[in-house]
Design a protein around this motif. Sequence first.
Motif, PDB file in Angstrom:
ATOM      1  N   ASN A   6       0.824  -1.211   0.000  1.00 29.33           N
ATOM      2  CA  ASN A   6       0.000   0.000   0.000  1.00 29.33           C
ATOM      3  C   ASN A   6       0.859   1.262   0.000  1.00 29.33           C
ATOM      4  OD1 ASN A   6      -2.306  -1.550  -0.061  1.00 29.33           O
ATOM      5  ND2 ASN A   6      -2.646  -1.438   2.137  1.00 29.33           N
ATOM      6  N   THR A   9       1.742   1.934  -3.524  1.00 31.23           N
ATOM      7  CA  THR A   9       0.596   2.509  -4.231  1.00 31.23           C
ATOM      8  C   THR A   9       0.504   4.000  -3.948  1.00 31.23           C
ATOM      9  OG1 THR A   9      -0.621   0.425  -4.216  1.00 31.23           O
ATOM     10  CG2 THR A   9      -1.919   2.439  -4.451  1.00 31.23           C
ATOM     11  N   ARG A  12       3.196   5.879  -5.768  1.00 32.63           N
ATOM     12  CA  ARG A  12       2.854   6.072  -7.185  1.00 32.63           C
ATOM     13  C   ARG A  12       1.957   7.293  -7.351  1.00 32.63           C
ATOM     14  NH1 ARG A  12       1.788   1.311  -7.920  1.00 32.63           N
ATOM     15  NH2 ARG A  12      -0.464   1.122  -8.021  1.00 32.63           N
ATOM     16  N   THR A  44       6.429   0.311  -9.830  1.00 36.62           N
ATOM     17  CA  THR A  44       5.880   0.122  -8.484  1.00 36.62           C
ATOM     18  C   THR A  44       4.541  -0.603  -8.541  1.00 36.62           C
ATOM     19  OG1 THR A  44       4.711   2.245  -8.316  1.00 36.62           O
ATOM     20  CG2 THR A  44       7.021   2.191  -7.561  1.00 36.62           C
ATOM     21  N   ASP A  45       3.812  -0.444  -9.653  1.00 41.70           N
ATOM     22  CA  ASP A  45       2.551  -1.161  -9.804  1.00 41.70           C
ATOM     23  C   ASP A  45       2.802  -2.660  -9.823  1.00 41.70           C
ATOM     24  OD1 ASP A  45      -0.149  -1.748 -10.285  1.00 41.70           O
ATOM     25  OD2 ASP A  45       0.182  -1.721 -12.442  1.00 41.70           O
ATOM     26  N   ASP A  48       4.159  -3.687  -6.181  1.00 49.04           N
ATOM     27  CA  ASP A  48       3.182  -3.723  -5.084  1.00 49.04           C
ATOM     28  C   ASP A  48       2.211  -4.889  -5.242  1.00 49.04           C
ATOM     29  OD1 ASP A  48       0.932  -2.874  -6.631  1.00 49.04           O
ATOM     30  OD2 ASP A  48       1.191  -0.799  -6.052  1.00 49.04           O
ATOM     31  N   GLY A  62      -5.872  -1.549  -0.751  1.00 50.21           N
ATOM     32  CA  GLY A  62      -5.090  -1.857  -1.942  1.00 50.21           C
ATOM     33  C   GLY A  62      -5.946  -2.233  -3.135  1.00 50.21           C
ATOM     34  N   MET A  65      -7.336   1.295  -4.143  1.00 46.48           N
ATOM     35  CA  MET A  65      -6.385   2.350  -4.488  1.00 46.48           C
ATOM     36  C   MET A  65      -5.389   1.963  -5.580  1.00 46.48           C
ATOM     37  SD  MET A  65      -7.407   4.923  -2.860  1.00 46.48           S
ATOM     38  CE  MET A  65      -6.072   6.075  -3.068  1.00 46.48           C
ATOM     39  N   ASP A  66      -5.001   0.690  -5.666  1.00 47.57           N
ATOM     40  CA  ASP A  66      -4.025   0.285  -6.672  1.00 47.57           C
ATOM     41  C   ASP A  66      -4.527   0.557  -8.096  1.00 47.57           C
ATOM     42  OD1 ASP A  66      -1.460  -1.057  -7.470  1.00 47.57           O
ATOM     43  OD2 ASP A  66      -2.888  -2.453  -8.361  1.00 47.57           O
ATOM     44  N   ALA A  69      -4.679   4.347  -8.646  1.00 48.17           N
ATOM     45  CA  ALA A  69      -3.355   4.946  -8.866  1.00 48.17           C
ATOM     46  C   ALA A  69      -2.899   4.733 -10.307  1.00 48.17           C
ATOM     47  CB  ALA A  69      -2.339   4.361  -7.885  1.00 48.17           C
ATOM     48  N   ASP A  70      -3.145   3.537 -10.844  1.00 47.76           N
ATOM     49  CA  ASP A  70      -2.787   3.254 -12.238  1.00 47.76           C
ATOM     50  C   ASP A  70      -3.543   4.165 -13.197  1.00 47.76           C
ATOM     51  OD1 ASP A  70      -1.313   1.204 -11.150  1.00 47.76           O
ATOM     52  OD2 ASP A  70      -2.764  -0.349 -11.687  1.00 47.76           O
TER      53      ASP A  70
END
Length: 178
Positions: A6, A9, A12, A44-45, A48, A62, A65-66, A69-70
């Motif tokens: 996290n 994420t 990022r 980092t994607d 993580d 996660g 948010m993951d 974030a992408d």
Amino acid sequence: MMNIANQLTILRMVLIPVFMFFLLGDMPNGRWIAAGIFIFASLTDFVDGYLARRLNLITNFGKFMDPLADKLLVTAALLCFVQLGEVSAWIVMIIIAREFIVSIFRAIAASEGIVIAASWWGKVKTNVQMIAIILILFNNWPFEAMGWPVADLLMILAAGLTLISGYDYIYKNRAALK
């Protein structure tokens, strides 16, 4: 305490305005620095996700948010390219519209207790987008010397894959709308 997956994420997301600053700022080597930041943030994607699965660090934070974030990282790059006149707005609109539609669809499914996994098409779309963005950041290097518009073709391919993956995502999970 927040786990390492996290934290990556969040990192990022923090890197997005830094990336934009260097890409849009008028400074020596700013574009190269922006490219390095984008590549690092993209990596980092992968890291993580790997850590979350490998170390059993998967969290609701996660899961939400993951992918956000992408989407924000890709959207930031594409909006910068539109501002710089390097990518057509219609391509960016297709990509952003799909992300909104899929995100809303996913939220509806989640409200019904349905978890929708990423599809193969979505993963391919994301990889093509990332490669196209990196090529654009490097001014289509090494293909520019040969006059090959590889970055442009990849962006058009990314738009096509975006439409296919959006359709595939909704079609396969249409029961969530009922």
